[in-house]
Design an enzyme around this catalytic site. Structure first.
Site, PDB file in Angstrom:
ATOM      1  N   GLN A 177       3.206   4.775  -3.195  1.00 35.34           N
ATOM      2  CA  GLN A 177       2.348   6.031  -4.252  1.00 35.34           C
ATOM      3  C   GLN A 177       3.063   6.631  -5.469  1.00 35.34           C
ATOM      4  OE1 GLN A 177      -0.892   7.222  -4.123  1.00 35.34           O
ATOM      5  NE2 GLN A 177      -1.611   5.272  -2.266  1.00 35.34           N
ATOM      6  N   HIS A 199      -0.444  -3.567  -5.050  1.00 35.78           N
ATOM      7  CA  HIS A 199      -1.880  -3.747  -5.585  1.00 35.78           C
ATOM      8  C   HIS A 199      -2.167  -1.701  -5.390  1.00 35.78           C
ATOM      9  CE1 HIS A 199      -3.992  -1.179  -2.043  1.00 35.78           C
ATOM     10  NE2 HIS A 199      -2.524  -2.360  -0.857  1.00 35.78           N
ATOM     11  N   CYS A 323      -7.564   3.776   5.286  1.00 36.98           N
ATOM     12  CA  CYS A 323      -7.525   3.532   6.028  1.00 36.98           C
ATOM     13  C   CYS A 323      -8.346   4.252   7.400  1.00 36.98           C
ATOM     14  CB  CYS A 323      -6.360   3.407   7.178  1.00 36.98           C
ATOM     15  SG  CYS A 323      -4.701   2.689   5.383  1.00 36.98           S
TER      16      CYS A 323
HETATM   17  C1  LIG Z   1      -1.560   1.961   0.259  1.00 37.12           C
HETATM   18  C2  LIG Z   1       0.245   2.681   0.878  1.00 37.12           C
HETATM   19  C3  LIG Z   1       0.701   1.447   1.492  1.00 37.12           C
HETATM   20  C4  LIG Z   1       0.600   0.217   2.196  1.00 37.12           C
HETATM   21  O1  LIG Z   1       0.473  -0.931   1.503  1.00 37.12           O
HETATM   22  P1  LIG Z   1      -0.516  -2.099   1.688  1.00 37.12           P
HETATM   23  O2  LIG Z   1       0.346  -2.760   0.473  1.00 37.12           O
HETATM   24  O3  LIG Z   1      -1.719  -1.863   0.846  1.00 37.12           O
HETATM   25  O4  LIG Z   1      -0.186  -2.597   2.867  1.00 37.12           O
HETATM   26  C5  LIG Z   1       1.677   2.197   2.098  1.00 37.12           C
HETATM   27  N1  LIG Z   1       2.334   3.220   2.236  1.00 37.12           N
HETATM   28  C6  LIG Z   1       1.675   4.333   1.139  1.00 37.12           C
HETATM   29  C7  LIG Z   1       1.877   5.776   0.670  1.00 37.12           C
HETATM   30  C8  LIG Z   1       0.777   3.469   0.679  1.00 37.12           C
HETATM   31  O5  LIG Z   1      -0.345   3.998  -0.233  1.00 37.12           O
END
Ligand SMILES: *Cc1c(COP(=O)(O)O)cnc(C)c1O
Length: 391
Positions: A177, A199, A323
């Protein structure tokens, strides 16, 4: 449509798509082959690796591409556990980590590792003293996220890293993040391993990287060819890596002005909601917070009902992390900051992006006022409460 779920994922920029397309078409060759077209692609990928490394003050050789942020998190935890298990089997994480970390340590627990879960205070901050007291002779790794995905709280990672190093254990941070939003310097911030994902910064899904400090032993994730220094085999995904690079370039170019713009919208949203809606609280630290993140709990409200009403108006938001929405358990993060179940259920996360406008925020506020009042008017709990208060 008003998209306010940028913590779940972000829109891929057109420039990013354009940067990727050639690597699906004319530059399709395997970058590991020895002929000229392949060597040219390998050079582009090396440039990308160098650029991404430079964004966190690392060396290109310390960047390992992964298939996601979750993969980077899994690898950091399990790869260090396997490499260091002769030294010890104790790992420390915070209670508000992403599921990718939580579930990874659960797997290790079944294999005989011992996990300490650090508490957080009402703002979601870990206590440095509790951390220091939890580190033991056999502690091999501490993992605390740079910033939380649900409540936006920014953890004191530099201080956490310093404590880890003082006690001779490794420090991993999930910066998914925070990457592209906060300044991160792996050397200054005492970081040994760090996870990112494209992403969340307008890059493609399915690509991230794990930074692993030079000289540090980590078990390979995927055995096979010698891609990613023999630690994560599989034909290199040229297009996604080039897309990640482009997304990061765009993000870092305008980081400070974007943060300022987004913060302006966020503060406007917070001010209006706190002023116009009663019985609401802000979750997470107000000061130590990602600019894009807003998280409210509305008393006497069911989060799902609120999300459906917002959705009917074309507003995309989240009640917790992507999730966990769809499950009826309240978010582990909201419980960890001390919210009772009933209040955690009435939570709303709005995560703002550069494409959002003040008009959109006002539209959301106007409608949120109506939605909350409608839902409360149907709530027997709220009716009882109002009667008791004599209002
Ligand atoms: C979105 C997120 C993930 C997972 O990343 P992905 O690429 O979607 O697997 C892990 N940690 C945090 C803090 C996230 O916000």
């Amino acid at each position: 449509m008003i998209y306010l779920d940028n913590a779940a994922t972000t829109k891929v920029k057109k420039e990013v798509v354009d940067a990727m397309i050639p690597y699906f078409t004319e530059k399709f060759e395997n970058p590991s082959s020895i002929y000229t077209p392949s060597r040219e692609i390998a050079k582009d990928l090396q440039d990308a690796r160098e650029y991404l490394a430079h964004t966190i003050n690392a060396d290109a050789s310390e960047i390992y591409f992964t298939g996601s942020g979750s993969e980077a998190d899994n690898w950091a935890i399990k790869g260090i556990a396997m490499a260091k298990k002769a030294k010890g089997r104790h790992i420390i994480i915070s209670k508000i980590e992403h599921h990718a970390i939580l579930e990874s340590v659960k797997t290790l627990e079944k294999l005989g590792f011992e996990i300490t879960y650090l508490n957080v205070d009402k703002d979601g901050l870990v206590d440095l003293e509790e951390l220091e007291n939890s580190i033991r002779e056999d502690t091999i790794l501490v993992s605390v996220m740079t910033a939380n995905n649900e409540i936006g709280t920014i953890e004191p990672i530099k201080e956490i890293g310093a404590i880890c190093h003082k006690h001779n254990c490794l420090f991993h941070t999930d910066a998914v993040q925070a990457y592209g939003v906060l300044d991160i310097d792996v050397k200054e911030d005492n970081i040994d391993l760090l996870s990112t994902s494209a992403h969340k910064i307008n890059g493609p899904k399915g690509i991230g990287f794990l930074y692993v400090r030079k000289g540090l032993m980590i078990s390979p994730l995927i055995n096979g060819g010698n891609q990613e220094q023999g630690k994560r085999a599989g034909t290199t995904n040229s297009a996604l890596i080039m897309g990640f690079k482009k997304a990061a370039e765009l993000k870092f170019q305008t980081k400070d002005e974007d943060n300022k713009y987004i913060l302006g919208l966020r503060d406007h949203l917070m001010d209006r909601v706190l002023k116009e809606i009663p019985y609401v609280r802000v979750n997470g630290s107000v000061e130590k917070r990602l600019p894009a993140n807003m998280n409210f709990s509305f008393e006497f409200i069911e989060g799902e009902g609120m999300l459906l009403k917002l959705d009917a108006l074309g507003i995309c938001a989240s009640s917790g992390s992507a999730c966990t929405s769809g499950s009826l358990d309240p978010s582990h993060v909201l419980l960890a900051i001390g919210l009772p179940h009933a209040i955690a259920h009435g939570s709303l996360r709005l995560s703002i992006g550069k494409d959002n406008t003040l008009e959109e925020i006002d539209y959301v506020c106007d409608n949120l006022v109506k939605i909350i009042s409608e839902l409360r008017s149907m709530s027997p709990l709220y009716e009882d409460f109002v009667k008791k208060e004599g209002k």
